[in-house]
Structure formats: C-alpha cells, structure tokens
Design an enzyme around this catalytic site. Structure first.
Site, PDB file in Angstrom:
ATOM      1  N   ASP A   1      16.177 -74.390 -27.979  1.00  0.00           N
ATOM      2  CA  ASP A   1      16.582 -73.562 -29.118  1.00  0.00           C
ATOM      3  C   ASP A   1      18.098 -73.494 -29.157  1.00  0.00           C
ATOM      4  O   ASP A   1      18.717 -72.546 -28.671  1.00  0.00           O
ATOM      5  CB  ASP A   1      15.979 -72.167 -28.985  1.00  0.00           C
ATOM      6  CG  ASP A   1      16.017 -71.395 -30.294  1.00  0.00           C
ATOM      7  OD1 ASP A   1      16.320 -72.014 -31.333  1.00  0.00           O
ATOM      8  OD2 ASP A   1      15.751 -70.185 -30.278  1.00  0.00           O
TER       9      ASP A   1
ATOM     10  N   GLU B   1       8.672 -83.214 -24.318  1.00  0.00           N
ATOM     11  CA  GLU B   1       9.974 -82.668 -23.946  1.00  0.00           C
ATOM     12  C   GLU B   1      10.065 -81.225 -24.437  1.00  0.00           C
ATOM     13  O   GLU B   1       9.519 -80.895 -25.494  1.00  0.00           O
ATOM     14  CB  GLU B   1      11.108 -83.493 -24.577  1.00  0.00           C
ATOM     15  CG  GLU B   1      11.027 -84.978 -24.284  1.00  0.00           C
ATOM     16  CD  GLU B   1      11.941 -85.795 -25.182  1.00  0.00           C
ATOM     17  OE1 GLU B   1      12.725 -85.190 -25.955  1.00  0.00           O
ATOM     18  OE2 GLU B   1      11.863 -87.029 -25.137  1.00  0.00           O
TER      19      GLU B   1
ATOM     20  N   LYS C   1       4.992 -75.639 -31.951  1.00  0.00           N
ATOM     21  CA  LYS C   1       5.689 -74.358 -31.920  1.00  0.00           C
ATOM     22  C   LYS C   1       4.833 -73.324 -31.192  1.00  0.00           C
ATOM     23  O   LYS C   1       3.641 -73.200 -31.455  1.00  0.00           O
ATOM     24  CB  LYS C   1       5.994 -73.866 -33.347  1.00  0.00           C
ATOM     25  CG  LYS C   1       6.861 -74.809 -34.166  1.00  0.00           C
ATOM     26  CD  LYS C   1       8.239 -75.002 -33.564  1.00  0.00           C
ATOM     27  CE  LYS C   1       9.101 -73.780 -33.697  1.00  0.00           C
ATOM     28  NZ  LYS C   1       9.560 -73.530 -35.059  1.00  0.00           N
TER      29      LYS C   1
ATOM     30  N   LYS D   1      11.407 -78.112 -26.368  1.00  0.00           N
ATOM     31  CA  LYS D   1      12.165 -77.966 -27.620  1.00  0.00           C
ATOM     32  C   LYS D   1      13.235 -76.899 -27.407  1.00  0.00           C
ATOM     33  O   LYS D   1      12.953 -75.700 -27.440  1.00  0.00           O
ATOM     34  CB  LYS D   1      11.241 -77.584 -28.773  1.00  0.00           C
ATOM     35  CG  LYS D   1      11.922 -77.607 -30.138  1.00  0.00           C
ATOM     36  CD  LYS D   1      10.914 -77.362 -31.245  1.00  0.00           C
ATOM     37  CE  LYS D   1      11.580 -77.483 -32.613  1.00  0.00           C
ATOM     38  NZ  LYS D   1      12.638 -76.461 -32.810  1.00  0.00           N
TER      39      LYS D   1
ATOM     40  N   CYS E   1      16.360 -41.426 -54.757  1.00  0.00           N
ATOM     41  CA  CYS E   1      17.135 -42.481 -54.095  1.00  0.00           C
ATOM     42  C   CYS E   1      17.972 -41.884 -52.968  1.00  0.00           C
ATOM     43  O   CYS E   1      18.680 -40.893 -53.185  1.00  0.00           O
ATOM     44  CB  CYS E   1      18.039 -43.173 -55.113  1.00  0.00           C
ATOM     45  SG  CYS E   1      19.181 -44.368 -54.390  1.00  0.00           S
TER      46      CYS E   1
ATOM     47  N   TYR F   1      18.552 -86.294 -25.525  1.00  0.00           N
ATOM     48  CA  TYR F   1      17.176 -86.789 -25.474  1.00  0.00           C
ATOM     49  C   TYR F   1      16.863 -87.897 -26.469  1.00  0.00           C
ATOM     50  O   TYR F   1      15.725 -88.373 -26.530  1.00  0.00           O
ATOM     51  CB  TYR F   1      16.199 -85.637 -25.727  1.00  0.00           C
ATOM     52  CG  TYR F   1      16.563 -84.777 -26.919  1.00  0.00           C
ATOM     53  CD1 TYR F   1      16.427 -85.230 -28.215  1.00  0.00           C
ATOM     54  CD2 TYR F   1      17.085 -83.499 -26.733  1.00  0.00           C
ATOM     55  CE1 TYR F   1      16.779 -84.457 -29.298  1.00  0.00           C
ATOM     56  CE2 TYR F   1      17.441 -82.697 -27.806  1.00  0.00           C
ATOM     57  CZ  TYR F   1      17.280 -83.183 -29.087  1.00  0.00           C
ATOM     58  OH  TYR F   1      17.637 -82.415 -30.162  1.00  0.00           O
TER      59      TYR F   1
ATOM     60  N   CYS G   1      21.910 -42.143 -54.242  1.00  0.00           N
ATOM     61  CA  CYS G   1      22.491 -41.421 -55.378  1.00  0.00           C
ATOM     62  C   CYS G   1      21.629 -40.251 -55.847  1.00  0.00           C
ATOM     63  O   CYS G   1      21.987 -39.572 -56.815  1.00  0.00           O
ATOM     64  CB  CYS G   1      22.736 -42.384 -56.539  1.00  0.00           C
ATOM     65  SG  CYS G   1      21.216 -43.032 -57.271  1.00  0.00           S
TER      66      CYS G   1
ATOM     67  N   CYS H   1      24.410 -46.229 -58.863  1.00  0.00           N
ATOM     68  CA  CYS H   1      23.965 -46.080 -57.468  1.00  0.00           C
ATOM     69  C   CYS H   1      24.916 -46.815 -56.529  1.00  0.00           C
ATOM     70  O   CYS H   1      25.077 -48.037 -56.632  1.00  0.00           O
ATOM     71  CB  CYS H   1      22.548 -46.636 -57.321  1.00  0.00           C
ATOM     72  SG  CYS H   1      21.927 -46.564 -55.635  1.00  0.00           S
TER      73      CYS H   1
ATOM     74  N   CYS I   1      15.323 -47.629 -57.831  1.00  0.00           N
ATOM     75  CA  CYS I   1      16.326 -46.709 -58.357  1.00  0.00           C
ATOM     76  C   CYS I   1      16.909 -47.375 -59.592  1.00  0.00           C
ATOM     77  O   CYS I   1      17.423 -48.497 -59.507  1.00  0.00           O
ATOM     78  CB  CYS I   1      17.420 -46.461 -57.319  1.00  0.00           C
ATOM     79  SG  CYS I   1      18.818 -45.526 -57.986  1.00  0.00           S
TER      80      CYS I   1
END
Length: 712
Positions: free
Chosen positions: A130, A126, A332, A128, A426, A244, A429, A449, A444
């Site tokens: 989603d 069957e 899958k 699958k 960063c 199903y 900051c 920050c 950082c």
C-alpha cells in the site's frame, strides 16, 4: 579520537597513492553493504563501520571533485531541483489491476486462466504494498530517471527525490548488468515506494508536536514525501521500496516473473521476501489466506495479494484489456473491521444545503489510519442501522478508504440510549431544515448560511468553474473567517494589500504571524481578473445551482447565450432544452426566482464578470450540428484536455457525450484509449485519431477535413 587518527592516516594514504582506484573500491564496497542491508536484510558490518566508509569516500571526492559521478553513493541528496515534477511519458503504459474482492472471485479468475491457456499454469503471488507506484529507468546500468505512475501514460519526474531513498541502487550490480539483454541499453523497472508503519507513526507524532496536520495513512505520507521540493526532506522521511516488475521483459534474459524477481534481487533492488511460486490454483488460494492472517504484524501496510501468471510467454498470449493485464489480478482483503464507541452524532452542512449526520467516534485505527468520524448519510440510514449515541459500533473502511459505520453491537448498548432525531434547524444559521418530498436529505434553504458559504466559494473558484488558480481551501477559509469574503462577488473586491496581509493563522519560529505575502497575492489577483472572461457555461456551473453540472450548464448556455435570457426563461422553456428535464428546470427557475441570487448575478456583472457568450461564438458555422462525438484517451500531440477538445467541437455544433452507443457519430481515440474505444469497434462506430481531430478542427467541417460523414 584514536579512530579519527586511524581514519585520517588511511585517508592520507589513499590520497597519496591512487585516489581514483580507491574511490571506485569504496563505492563498490558501500554498494555491496547497502545491498546486504536493504535487499538481503543481512548486514555484514556495523552502522559505524558503514559510516566510516562513507566519510572516507566524501573526503576523497572533496579532494578530487573531478572523480564525483551522479551514481556515487555520496550524491543521494543534491541541490538541483529545477526538473522536479515535469511530465514524463512512460515508454509503456503503467496499467492498473483488476480486483478480486473475495476468494471465490479469485478462484474463478485462476480457473479462467487455466481454461484459456489449456495446460498447467504457474502463478507467482506477491504482497500488494500500500504505497505509491514508481518507475525507475537505468541507462547503461546507472539510474537516469524516476517517475510516478500518474495516469499510467504520463507521470511526474521525481528523480532527484528518489535518489535519496537508500534502498534504490544508483547503479545496477554486475550480476544485474550481466542479466540484461543489452548491457549498454536502457531498462525500466517498476515497484512501490512505501513508508514503514514505525516511520509513519514517528512522522505524525512530530507533525502533531509542531501543530501541523498529520497524514491520513502511510500511503499518503509516502506519496507526499516523494513530491517534496527539497530532496533533503524526502531523505528524512525514511521511505523504502519494493521492486517487482519490468516495463519490457525483453530487456532482460529472464523468461518468467519468478526469474525476474531473482534478477531484480541480484541487481541490487529491494524485493519483497514474501513471494511464492504456486503450481495450482489451490496453492494461490492458500497463500492468500495465510497472508491475510499475518497482515497486522508486517512492518508495512498491505491491502491484498497480487497474483500473476509466471510465464512471460503466456502473459503475452493473454494480453491486456483497455485498463488492465489479463494475466494478473489483485486479491483485495476483506475490509478490516474494528469496534469503538459512538460518542455523538453531529450534522454538517454541504454546499447545496444538504445536512448530513456524522458519527463522532472514539478514535480507532482501521486499515492503516485513525478514524474518528464517519458519515451516516441521512436520517433514514441512521434509523435503518439503529445506531444510537453511546453504542459500541462496528467500523470499517469501504474499499479500505472511506470510513463507515456498519451497525451497533446490541449486547453492549447502554440503558436508556435513545433513537437519534434530526435537528429542526440548521446548526450554522438556525434556519428551518426542509425535507422535500421523495428525498432522503434534509436541507437548509438559506442562501445566507455560513456553512454553505465556504463550500460555495470553493466551488466558484474550482477548476471546472471559474478556475481561480491558487484559491484553495486554506486561503478561502481565512478570507471567510476574517470577514473579507462573504459571497463570490467579494472575490472581485479584494485588493493586493488585503491578500498580502491575510493572516494565515500560523506563526513563524519567532512567534510572528505568517501572512500570505505579496507574491501569492499578486498571482491570486491575476487569477481573479482572468476569471472574469470565463464563458457563460462556467459562470452557470460556478453559481452552484442544484442539479446543474458542467454538461447541463453548457446546454443552457447554448440555448440562452445571455444570462438575462436565462433568468427570464420559464419552466417550460427551460425544460425544452435538450438534456434539461422538468426537475432541472424547476431547480433553475427556483434559483433565479430568489431575489438574493439575482442580486449576486447583477453584482457579478457590475464587477465585470462575463454574462454572455461572444457573438462570434454564436455565429460560428455549425458544420457538426447533429453529430455526436465521444472522446477517450490522452490528446498528447495537441496538449489539449478532452474538455478543451470537446468545447471546440461544441462550438461547431457537435454534441459531446460521455458514453458510446449506436447513435454516436465518432469516437476520438487518443493515447491509451480505454473501453470506449473497444465499444466503438464492437458497434461499428467510426474511430478518429488525434491527427484526424486536429485536421477537422483546422478545416472547420468533415468534408474539408476529408472525413466521411457518419452513416448513423
């Protein structure tokens, strides 16, 4: 006008003769055409004719309200929402499936099944889907309950919303009732709620037009639509189903999965037509290969093929593991790969200061959703893959979920493309970035920050930390942007007025700004106040000290039951705590050596946040000292979470572990206990029921509870 007059005359005749008989005839006719349209994909009448039948039925029911029944086609959208989303305990667990990630794994599984059964085996393949799993219960042939999968043991009641989904029969067709083992009994069928691709695109287009965030993929859209508070919204989301499975095959006369699919179709359910009965493992493999080729042209999303042993008797013989049936597997599909252009590499700063490079891509649709950004993890990974700005790169979703860049198409690399370098400061900051020895990440280290502030504030309010219910990302972001909250201490200075008047960055239909409002503000203030009483371990975890998770925080709080003691402890004292090594000790010491961090702690204490555990907690009899417990499954009878039960055991001196070993004293097995239960049995570790646990907590010791002390 002529059609309206004809309809009026027919309605009048119906009303004058036998309304009850006419209502029942109309319902049967509408159910028949609904079945033809959704289950068979073969409509027999036009949409206009169908609408005319519905209009007549509504008129008759309006004139004779005593004839209205919950299973009438007119009742798909009701106004009653009071029972929505309450907990539903499944009669039988809704298991997940084991996965075969490639065709070789699939072949190995089918071969094991053949060897285990010792004879020829039929399989049913069957698609699958989603979507979002659903369980539909019918009592005496009428839909009585719809529930989400939840954790497999307990789901949410979405009956009101599922009644709006047009291909869900409100009552079983006569052919289906005839196939029940007990026509007056209960039957639970299971399937998937999904949103067709075209409906998903239309929904997201409307969201963008209304300046709302689009859904990430059809699966999320289906799940979100199913949990709407207003069932009319669910109805307008154009959801569909494929059914199903059945919770208990004894409920029907079918003996195989193939016969069950026929019964489901005859009962009025929408059954996917792309199913195949396979008599050999080679047939199974061939079907999976053929489906992968047509995946893109299907009107709905799939992410694989489900393969089941056909015979119910053989299914019972094979049985279940702790998590999945042995007689079914999900093949899958290989991750879908697409190419797109890498336009830039930006960096983002996380809660702990880790700076992560992110690929900014030309948007491309991959595995059901549009991808425009993908993490590149760290500088070493960028260099290993040798991706450069301007490259055409290959993108996929790991496990069909997380976007990732596999690498560049070197033949398409533009001239002059340069290797990427991590910024020296960063981006939030401008503080220098630091890369500690032995680590892949740049960080950082500035506590000021702004980029870290949002993540730190969210962490403090999270369920595992101070549990400030309702303090979600949108509200926190608005509080930061408005300047009302800069660090966690500022939560405790907020007033009802400040929260109620918080601009949420949106406007209503009249163009006026939307504010948080007084009701939500009052709830947040109450939640903030309640958080002050959280135990010391929650405070430690909430501070976001690097390497200090929930378990380490509990161990530190047990060893240093007052914050001041912990702040004064040196590395040697910290490292001597069970479960705290030198790396964690250095991190904790560094955190409390920072004056800004110490100031935050002292200001929190002045605001009334609890900084020590109660003396009663310290003085609790340690009757379980040295005994290790592992908890698995759901604690249904008491309603406690495993964390709550673990905390009560720890208060009695016990250790609570997440894994089972020969040194484990007891495993507490709740409902739907998992693989930890199996491992306990194999190792000979004593297993306690939830009733045993409750007796132990009430008695205060193993001896008083009548539980034999562990031999290990």
């Amino acid at each position: 006008m002529e059609q309206e007059r004809m309809f009026d005359a027919e309605t009048a005749a119906s009303l004058a003769s036998d309304p009850a008989q006419r209502v029942e005839k109309l319902r049967r006719e509408i159910e028949h055409h609904t079945y033809c349209y959704y289950a068979l994909d073969a409509p027999e009448i036009s949409d206009a004719a169908f609408d005319s039948l519905m209009a007549e039925l509504r008129a008759l029911e309006a004139a004779h309200p005593e004839l209205v029944t919950p299973s009438s086609p007119t009742q798909r959208v009701g106004g009653y929402v009071g029972e929505q989303f309450s907990a539903v305990h499944h009669a039988r667990r809704m298991y997940s499936l084991d996965n075969a990630m490639d065709l070789d794994e699939l072949d190995a599984w089918t071969q094991r099944i053949v060897e285990a059964v010792g004879s020829a085996v039929e399989f049913v393949c069957e698609l699958k889907i989603d979507g979002s799993s659903i369980a539909l219960t019918y009592d005496a042939g009428t839909l009585s309950k719809a529930a989400t999968r939840g954790d497999g043991v307990t789901g949410e009641d979405v009956t009101v919303n599922m009644r709006t989904v047009r291909d869900v029969p409100l009552r079983l067709r006569d052919e289906g009732v005839a196939g029940l083992s007990d026509a007056d009994g209960s039957v639970e069928v299971r399937g998937e709620v999904y949103m067709p691709k075209a409906s998903f695109e239309a929904l997201n287009a409307a969201a963008v037009a209304n300046e709302k965030a689009p859904f990430a993929n059809p699966r999320n859209a289906a799940a979100g639509s199913l949990r709407q508070k207003d069932p009319a919204v669910t109805k307008n989301r154009d959801l569909s189903t494929f059914v199903y499975a059945i919770a208990d095959e004894a409920s029907v006369k079918a003996r195989t999965q193939w016969e069950l699919l026929s019964w489901l179709r005859a009962s009025g359910f929408h059954v996917n037509p792309d199913v195949k009965l396979c008599v050999t493992p080679a047939d199974v493999r061939a079907f999976c290969e053929s489906v992968a080729d047509k995946r893109a042209v299907l009107p709905y999303e799939i992410d694989g093929v489900v393969v089941k042993v056909n015979s119910f008797a053989t299914q019972r013989e094979l049985g279940f593991t702790a998590k999945a049936p042995r007689w079914a597997i999900a093949y899958k599909f290989p991750p879908e790969e697409k190419t797109t252009v890498l336009r830039a590499i930006s960096v983002q700063v996380g809660r702990t200061g880790a700076v992560t490079p992110v690929a900014e891509l030309d948007p491309v649709r991959v595995a059901g959703s549009t991808v425009a950004r993908a993490t590149l993890h760290n500088l070493d990974e960028v260099h290993r893959k040798d991706v450069r700005v301007g490259d055409t790169v290959i993108v996929r979703k790991a496990g069909d979920v997380i976007p990732e860049v596999l690498g560049p198409v070197l033949s398409l690399r533009p001239e002059g493309a340069q290797s990427w370098r991590m910024p020296e400061s960063c981006p939030s900051c401008s503080s220098p970035l630091v890369r500690e020895e032995g680590e892949a990440a740049f960080r950082c280290v500035s506590m000021d920050c702004p980029a870290q502030a949002l993540e730190r504030l969210l962490h403090w309010a999270s369920r595992g930390a101070m549990d400030i219910d309702g303090m979600g990302e949108e509200i926190v972001a608005r509080l930061v942007e408005s300047g009302r909250v800069r660090d966690v201490v500022d939560y405790y200075t907020l007033t009802d007025y400040e929260l109620a008047t918080l601009d949420m960055g949106r406007v209503n239909k009249e163009g006026e700004p939307i504010h948080l409002g007084g009701t939500l503000a009052a709830k947040l203030i109450a939640a903030i106040e309640a958080s002050k009483a959280r135990p010391l371990a929650r405070v430690l975890f909430g501070l976001g000290i690097r390497h200090v998770g929930k378990t380490v925080a509990e161990q530190l709080a047990a060893a240093f039951p007052r914050m001041e003691l912990l702040m004064q402890a040196d590395e040697e004292q910290l490292a001597s705590v069970d479960g705290v090594g030198s790396v964690i000790a250095q991190s904790v010491r560094a955190f409390f050596s920072n004056e800004d961090n110490r100031d935050v702690v002292h200001r929190l204490e002045r605001m009334g946040v609890r900084m020590e555990d109660d003396a009663a907690d310290d003085a609790a009899p340690q009757t379980l000292a040295g005994v290790t417990f592992v908890l698995t499954g759901s604690l249904v009878e008491s309603g406690m979470t495993r964390d709550e039960a673990g905390a009560r055991l720890k208060a009695m001196g016990a250790k609570v572990s997440s894994s089972v070993s020969k040194k484990t004293g007891y495993v507490v097995a709740g409902e739907a206990a998992g693989s930890k239960y199996d491992k306990a049995v194999s190792l000979g570790v004593p297993v306690l029921s939830e009733a045993d646990l409750l007796r132990l907590l009430a008695a205060g010791s193993l001896e008083e509870a009548g539980i034999e002390a562990p031999s290990r």
